[in-house]
Motif scaffolding. Structure first.
Motif, mmCIF file in Angstrom:
data_model
loop_
_atom_site.group_PDB
_atom_site.id
_atom_site.type_symbol
_atom_site.label_atom_id
_atom_site.label_comp_id
_atom_site.label_asym_id
_atom_site.label_seq_id
_atom_site.Cartn_x
_atom_site.Cartn_y
_atom_site.Cartn_z
ATOM 1 N N HIS A 448 0.831 -1.208 0.000
ATOM 2 C CA HIS A 448 0.000 0.000 0.000
ATOM 3 C C HIS A 448 0.863 1.256 0.000
ATOM 4 O O HIS A 448 0.496 2.252 -0.622
ATOM 5 C CB HIS A 448 -0.998 -0.012 1.151
ATOM 6 C CG HIS A 448 -0.425 -0.269 2.512
ATOM 7 N ND1 HIS A 448 0.748 -0.955 2.740
ATOM 8 C CD2 HIS A 448 -0.891 0.071 3.757
ATOM 9 C CE1 HIS A 448 0.983 -1.030 4.040
ATOM 10 N NE2 HIS A 448 0.018 -0.411 4.674
ATOM 11 N N GLY A 452 0.561 3.271 -3.353
ATOM 12 C CA GLY A 452 -0.204 4.480 -3.048
ATOM 13 C C GLY A 452 0.390 5.718 -3.700
ATOM 14 O O GLY A 452 -0.337 6.592 -4.192
ATOM 15 N N PHE A 483 -4.196 -4.063 -3.770
ATOM 16 C CA PHE A 483 -4.448 -4.032 -2.325
ATOM 17 C C PHE A 483 -5.863 -3.573 -1.972
ATOM 18 O O PHE A 483 -6.192 -3.465 -0.805
ATOM 19 C CB PHE A 483 -3.407 -3.167 -1.599
ATOM 20 C CG PHE A 483 -3.441 -1.696 -1.951
ATOM 21 C CD1 PHE A 483 -4.169 -0.806 -1.188
ATOM 22 C CD2 PHE A 483 -2.726 -1.212 -3.034
ATOM 23 C CE1 PHE A 483 -4.203 0.545 -1.499
ATOM 24 C CE2 PHE A 483 -2.747 0.140 -3.358
ATOM 25 C CZ PHE A 483 -3.490 1.022 -2.583
ATOM 26 N N CYS A 499 -3.738 -5.498 2.531
ATOM 27 C CA CYS A 499 -3.089 -4.900 3.702
ATOM 28 C C CYS A 499 -4.063 -4.552 4.826
ATOM 29 O O CYS A 499 -3.697 -4.635 6.002
ATOM 30 C CB CYS A 499 -2.344 -3.632 3.297
ATOM 31 S SG CYS A 499 -1.066 -3.920 2.036
ATOM 32 N N SER A 507 -4.220 -1.252 8.779
ATOM 33 C CA SER A 507 -3.460 -2.081 7.851
ATOM 34 C C SER A 507 -2.239 -2.701 8.519
ATOM 35 O O SER A 507 -1.789 -2.257 9.572
ATOM 36 C CB SER A 507 -3.010 -1.247 6.648
ATOM 37 O OG SER A 507 -4.130 -0.776 5.934
ATOM 38 N N ALA A 530 -2.459 5.825 0.921
ATOM 39 C CA ALA A 530 -2.776 4.859 -0.132
ATOM 40 C C ALA A 530 -4.276 4.801 -0.390
ATOM 41 O O ALA A 530 -4.728 4.819 -1.546
ATOM 42 C CB ALA A 530 -2.250 3.482 0.266
ATOM 43 N N TYR A 531 -5.064 4.725 0.672
ATOM 44 C CA TYR A 531 -6.522 4.645 0.505
ATOM 45 C C TYR A 531 -7.093 5.987 0.040
ATOM 46 O O TYR A 531 -8.031 6.025 -0.776
ATOM 47 C CB TYR A 531 -7.174 4.179 1.807
ATOM 48 C CG TYR A 531 -6.635 2.835 2.262
ATOM 49 C CD1 TYR A 531 -6.695 1.725 1.421
ATOM 50 C CD2 TYR A 531 -6.031 2.673 3.503
ATOM 51 C CE1 TYR A 531 -6.175 0.498 1.807
ATOM 52 C CE2 TYR A 531 -5.505 1.446 3.899
ATOM 53 C CZ TYR A 531 -5.576 0.365 3.047
ATOM 54 O OH TYR A 531 -5.055 -0.849 3.431
#
Length: 696
Positions: A448, A452, A483, A499, A507, A530-531
């Motif tokens: 991630h 990301g 991911f 993750c 994560s 990342a998210y």
């Protein structure tokens, strides 16, 4: 040991301009718009472990988890412990050991101690299967089933269950040994419940679905041939009402559990259960917080408490839980905009930073550092948009194309993305032959984090140039699905949520490396990023489900960060001696809390602050929304900047950025005097941050 970060780590709708805030509408989050047929070139890694050793053959055709709560069970000999709340579980030599762990704490570290309080085994039989080894026959978000085919034993290890549940599939005599002495031993009239007390003060309860005859010596309990279900639970204290609770819910047992992301900012736990009655499980503090937000038909048993490194676990009765977090508004730009009088200073820095962009001068081929350079440049585009200063955007756009396209097209010299079919995921060319290459990316470390940064750049470039985004959409979605895949049937190239851990609600970064203390994560802010970047990519492509899923995981990761990584003055989650000396975690493990970093000692407080802040972006404001805590953290960190031998300028920049949350002018003067910046940061970005803080 694979280090996650190297010392060099020193350290839409197309949406425009300042005030735009996107709250994802209600939408299912499984139908992410993806071309599932695209995968990067296939490779045969020379460093990945063989999954067929411990997974049953029916599971091998699907992508497998690489950062799971039971990862140690499938690595090397499969005999390292895992923490399955509230017990530490260790499997070896045809037996399973259960520990209700004690805890040791200092100002530097907290860890749970494994002692085999109970070890359950049965004689080896002639049945086929790996003799002396367990086999994983099924797994889910909230459970894993360990079978011992040669012993007729199958353990349903469900996260948060106060009971260990074992199915004895054929009439088999059992052995339960302990390292303690058995002080007392009794049963009910029907021989379906036993109580035994040890000399360490523990009392254990054993429940059986049919009568079982147990005998005991000082340290071993044996049975006649038995088949059926046995459940074993620690009595958390001597209060008789807690024993009555465990009695009441002993017959209903879960065999698996799934986390369902049905709507934004909400996770629902659903368990498959057997037998009659209501289900009793345990919730950690963040569960309890989010349960209170949700529309729940559950009963919280505040008094039933089990100790845990994550805080006290309390009983919850109910067949499903609805966990709801506050909505999070994903933004391209700062929340409140930049002060008009500050534009000139930022534009001046922006012009210089853009002028220095030169893709041909990049020397790194490592995916992590390369990704940071991409995201750094993408920040410059968004700041230029926010300042309404478009002159520099064409050059940055060209830089982004020149740096991103070779990775998407497979033409990057010295590295590149490949697909590993064995575990189901993207690895790098370097990582395919070197377990330490790209910080272990090839053995599924830090996916991630690395990806990301690439996704952030792709999102910004797609926002700028939708035609470019359409051209590279298959590759872009392949990267994000590595991911963020929710459904392995819809996309069988990647495992589910590589993750993010739906039980602890944050994560893990550790990948396919065996660690005594389980999975770990150092940089929460890179996980958040990342998210967040995935949500921005959803905005750029007009993909509502991706915006919803990215925003939801961003919100949950932030909640987990605030709960377990941010150590507040006077907090009671951790021991007093740890809380007094620390304001932020170094590396958090499933079974340990550590002040040290992968790349620096605990005394380098500026690194601990920085690694929980970088990359600096609009979402950073949500991570550090508690101004009182920010002040505590910065004041705790600042003395470290005078350390003998000096402190990297890049790390100072992150400390001053947080200082700017509550003392804008002081931080601004310090930032103006910096002589260097982290590889993913810039003077432009720091000035943008300082000048977009609110005066409120």
């Amino acid at each position: 040991m694979i280090t996650i970060h190297h010392l060099q780590h020193h350290h839409s709708t197309i949406v425009h301009h300042n005030q735009t805030r996107i709250k994802p509408p209600s939408a299912t989050m499984v139908n992410i718009q993806t071309n599932t047929s695209y995968i990067f070139p296939q490779t045969q890694s020379t460093v990945l472990p063989d999954p067929s050793k411990f997974f049953s053959s029916n599971l091998l055709s699907s992508p497998l988890p690489t950062n799971s709560f039971f990862q140690n069970f499938v690595l090397k000999n499969g005999d390292q412990q895992e923490y399955i709340h509230p017990y530490l579980i260790k499997s070896s030599n045809s037996s399973l050991s259960l520990s209700y762990p004690s805890r040791q704490a200092s100002s530097a570290v907290i860890f749970q101690v494994f002692n085999p309080d109970l070890t359950i085994s049965a004689p080896q039989g002639p049945k086929q299967g790996p003799p002396g080894k367990h086999l994983i026959s099924s797994y889910s978000d909230l459970s894993v089933t360990l079978d011992f085919p040669s012993s007729n034993l199958s353990f349903f290890l469900v996260r948060g269950s106060p009971y260990l549940t074992v199915s004895v599939t054929q009439p088999t005599p059992l052995s339960i040994t302990t390292i303690h002495s058995i002080l007392s031993f009794s049963s009910n009239d029907s021989n379906t419940k036993y109580t035994f007390q040890f000399n360490n003060g523990q009392t254990w309860l054993l429940y059986a679905t049919s009568p079982i005859k147990l005998n005991h010596t000082l340290s071993e309990i044996t049975s006649n041939a038995f088949s059926g279900i046995i459940r074993i639970a620690l009595l958390p204290d001597s209060d008789s009402k807690h024993e009555a609770v465990l009695d009441k819910y002993s017959s209903c047992y879960p065999v698996s559990g799934k986390a369902v992301f049905r709507e934004p900012f909400c996770v629902e736990y659903n368990w498959e259960k057997k037998d009659s009655g209501d289900l009793l499980l345990l919730a950690h503090p963040l569960h309890v917080q989010l349960l209170r937000n949700g529309d729940n038909d559950v009963k919280i048993l505040e008094d039933l408490k089990y100790k845990s490194i994550d805080g006290d676990l309390v009983g919850v009765v109910g067949d499903s839980w609805v966990l709801k977090t506050d909505p999070l508004f994903v933004t391209w730009h700062s929340i409140k905009g930049i002060k008009e009088e500050s534009h000139d200073e930022i534009v001046s820095a922006l012009s210089k930073d853009v002028e220095s962009l030169d893709s041909s001068s990049i020397t790194t081929t490592e995916s992590y550092f390369y990704g940071k350079l991409i995201a750094r440049a993408a920040r410059l585009v968004l700041i230029a948009e926010e300042l309404n200063y478009p002159d520099v955007i064409p050059k940055v756009r060209n830089f982004l194309k020149e740096t991103i396209e070779p990775w998407l097209e497979g033409t990057f010299s010295g590295n590149g993305f490949l697909h590993d079919e064995k575990w189901g995921g993207i690895i790098t060319q370097k990582g395919s032959t070197d377990a330490g290459g790209d910080f272990g990316f090839g053995i599924y470390n830090d996916h991630h984090y690395h990806l990301g940064y690439f996704i952030y750049g792709i999102a910004v470039l797609t926002k700028l140039d939708p035609a470019w985004g359409r051209k590279y959409k298959p590759q872009a979605y392949s990267i994000v699905q590595d991911f963020l895949n929710l459904d392995t049937k819809l996309n069988s190239n990647y495992t589910r949520l590589r993750c993010f851990d739906p039980y602890v609600l944050h994560s893990w970064a550790g990948g396919l490396t065996e660690f005594t203390d389980g999975r770990n994560q150092e940089s929460t802010s890179e996980a958040v990023s990342a998210y967040y970047s995935a949500a921005l990519m959803g905005l750029a492509y007009g993909d509502v489900p991706l915006v919803a899923l990215g925003s939801t995981l961003t919100a949950l990761e932030i909640e987990g960060t605030k709960m377990w990584w941010h150590v507040k003055e006077g907090g009671t989650l951790y021991e007093k001696e740890f809380t007094q000396e620390n304001r932020v975690m170094g590396v958090l493990w499933s079974n340990k809390r550590d002040t040290g970093l992968w790349f620096a000692p605990a005394e380098w407080k500026e690194c601990r602050l920085g690694i929980q802040l970088l990359p600096l972006a609009p979402i950073s404001e949500a991570i550090f929304s508690n101004v009182d805590f920010v002040k505590e953290l910065v004041e705790w960190t600042l003395p470290a900047l005078d350390r003998e031998g000096g402190v990297g300028e890049g790390w100072k920049g992150f400390v001053y950025a947080l200082e700017g949350v509550y003392d804008n002018e002081s931080a601004l003067q310090k930032i103006r005097n910096l002589k260097g910046f982290d590889g993913g940061n810039s003077l432009t970005n720091l000035l943008w941050w300082i000048h977009s803080r609110s005066d409120e």
